[in-house]
Scaffold this active site. Structure first.
Site, short mmCIF file in Angstrom:
data_model
loop_
_atom_site.label_atom_id
_atom_site.label_comp_id
_atom_site.label_asym_id
_atom_site.label_seq_id
_atom_site.Cartn_x
_atom_site.Cartn_y
_atom_site.Cartn_z
N TYR A 141 16.65 -1.21 49.22
CA TYR A 141 16.45 -0.67 50.74
C TYR A 141 15.38 -1.78 51.23
O TYR A 141 15.06 -1.96 52.41
CB TYR A 141 15.87 0.68 50.90
CG TYR A 141 16.79 1.75 50.63
CD1 TYR A 141 18.14 1.50 50.59
CD2 TYR A 141 16.47 2.99 50.37
CE1 TYR A 141 19.03 2.49 50.16
CE2 TYR A 141 17.01 4.11 50.13
CZ TYR A 141 18.58 3.79 50.05
OH TYR A 141 19.65 4.82 49.88
N LYS A 192 22.15 1.73 36.19
CA LYS A 192 23.65 1.52 35.94
C LYS A 192 23.57 0.13 34.98
O LYS A 192 23.97 -0.89 35.46
CB LYS A 192 24.06 1.39 37.37
CG LYS A 192 25.70 0.87 37.56
CD LYS A 192 26.65 2.19 37.04
CE LYS A 192 27.86 1.83 37.22
NZ LYS A 192 28.98 2.89 36.79
N ASP A 224 26.36 7.31 37.84
CA ASP A 224 27.67 7.91 38.32
C ASP A 224 27.79 9.26 37.18
O ASP A 224 28.19 10.48 37.61
CB ASP A 224 28.84 6.91 37.92
CG ASP A 224 28.78 6.27 36.83
OD1 ASP A 224 27.76 6.12 35.99
OD2 ASP A 224 29.77 5.68 36.48
N ASP A 248 17.61 8.34 45.91
CA ASP A 248 18.05 9.09 47.21
C ASP A 248 19.09 10.10 47.29
O ASP A 248 19.13 11.07 47.67
CB ASP A 248 18.26 7.82 48.21
CG ASP A 248 18.45 8.39 49.52
OD1 ASP A 248 18.09 9.37 49.96
OD2 ASP A 248 18.64 7.35 50.75
N ASP A 252 19.38 14.23 46.88
CA ASP A 252 19.76 15.34 48.10
C ASP A 252 20.89 16.10 47.36
O ASP A 252 21.23 17.29 47.55
CB ASP A 252 20.64 14.32 49.06
CG ASP A 252 19.83 14.38 50.33
OD1 ASP A 252 18.60 14.30 50.22
OD2 ASP A 252 20.49 14.22 51.34
#
Ligand code: NAD
Length: 359
Positions: A141, A192, A224, A248, A252
């Site tokens: 970000y 990852k 994943d 993030d 959620d």
């Protein structure tokens, strides 16, 4: 003990739920012999109305003089058509930036009383108690280069950069280990590393830091797989630590394991003063009607006690009082179900405060 708390009541349902948050803190003060001094600060729509800006300079200055910031939520249709940098939400982002909080903490904890509000099966979500520690001010970000550029052949290309310095990884990982140490001593690090170099450095750093925390069990999980495991068998998790984008998305996902948005708090810590707030927004659709659920705000106050003021017992007392009141069958309309007793915002605050005093 005496604590100075910045209070940001905000917009919409903000003032209504903050009143109950303060009521609960006062009950804790009475029970544990603490004095909470409340310093009101302004940001968001209420600051626009009062001072003509979503984040008056005075606000940051005052927050930095206190021990913690208890925030409600900002925004609403009244200010929707203002330019981006003048909108209430610019005030919120400005505070987060000024506080330099590099860690966002989001618990996903099952209230066994409300389990049927989850979209997952009862046996999957029962008793889950997870906390996600997300890196907040680095990663993709913020990485550079970023932007939309023109290639020599005239085609456009969008670029973002995922980069993490070792020191940035170290500080968030250490914070997550410290939290795990105070809980069930299990840390899952998300990456990852099979594809991304930045993730390989993340994983190597976790392994290195883990040598200082031999009492905490560490495992690594690809993002994943983690997304899948969170809905398959969430009970396997205690503390999860992740970079900005992975955190993030996973936070959620995890927050919805437990049902209503009116129950969920979050904390942004790591800077000089921590900020504690509900996950939900200012709910303008129900503002002023006395029906908002104050529990997220009250749980945010509990997080403030734990992570902002280092008062674990007081935090647990708030959390147990919330559970007690839910067990007794009291519900605000958003979490109401057949056979339960519907109450308003103020009554929910009263009952939780009473349960604290009686505990
Ligand atoms: P929202 O979270 O305010 O509301 C979504 C839905 O959930 C609404 O139906 C609302 O009534 C309900 N809800 C939310 N909190 C509740 C509570 N405590 N009790 C009962 N019901 C509750 O999200 P939105 O409608 O997308 O946004 C409204 C405003 O809030 C916007 O201006 C948005 O920008 C702002 N917002 C602020 C924050 C923040 O301050 N951190 C976060 C998200 C949204």
């Amino acid at each position: 003990m005496e604590f100075n708390i910045s209070i940001m009541k905000g917009d919409g349902i903000g003032p209504e739920i903050m009143k109950e948050g303060i009521k609960v803190l006062d009950a804790i003060g009475e029970k544990f012999n603490h004095k909470f001094n409340y310093i009101e600060v302004y940001a968001g729509g209420c600051a626009i109305d009062k001072f003509g800006t979503p984040l008056p300079e005075e606000t940051i200055k005052r927050i930095l003089e206190t021990d913690a910031l208890l925030f409600s939520s900002v925004g609403g249709p009244k200010w929707e058509n203002l330019p981006h940098d003048k909108k209430p939400e610019a005030g919120l982002l400005g505070i987060r930036k000024a506080l330099n909080a590099f860690a966002n903490l989001r618990p996903a904890k099952a209230f066994n009383e409300l389990i049927d509000a989850s979209t997952l099966k009862r046996e999957v979500v029962k008793d889950i108690d997870i906390i996600i520690v997300r890196e907040l001010i680095g990663g993709i970000y913020f990485g550079k280069p970023k932007g939309i550029f023109n290639l020599p052949n005239g085609e456009k290309i969008g670029i973002n950069t995922l980069s993490y310095r070792k020191s940035e990884i170290e500080r968030i990982v250490r914070l997550a280990f410290d939290i795990a140490r105070k809980r069930r001593k299990k840390l899952t690090s998300i990456d990852k590393a099979n594809i991304l170099e930045s993730s390989q450095l993340w994983r190597d750093t976790v392994n290195e830091v883990s040598k200082e925390y031999t009492d905490v069990e560490v495992n690594h999980m690809y993002v994943d797989n983690a997304a899948m495991q969170l809905v398959r068998y969430p009970k396997q998790f205690d503390v999860i630590v992740a970079g900005n984008i992975f955190g993030d998305i996973l936070s959620d996902e995890a927050s919805m394991l437990t049902g209503s948005i009116g129950m969920l708090p979050s904390a942004s810590i790591g800077g000089p003063v921590g900020m504690f707030e509900p996950v939900h927004g200012s709910a303008p659709d129900i503002a002023g009607r006395g029906i908002a659920n104050p529990i997220a705000q009250i749980e945010a106050a509990a997080m403030m006690l734990r992570y902002g003021l280092n008062r674990e017992l007081e935090a647990q007392t708030v959390e147990r009082a919330v559970e007690f009141v839910l067990e007794k069958g009291y519900r605000t309309p958003d979490i109401m179900s057949a056979g339960k007793k519907q109450i308003n915002t103020q009554k929910m605050g009263d009952l939780i405060a009473e349960a604290i005093i009686r505990a």
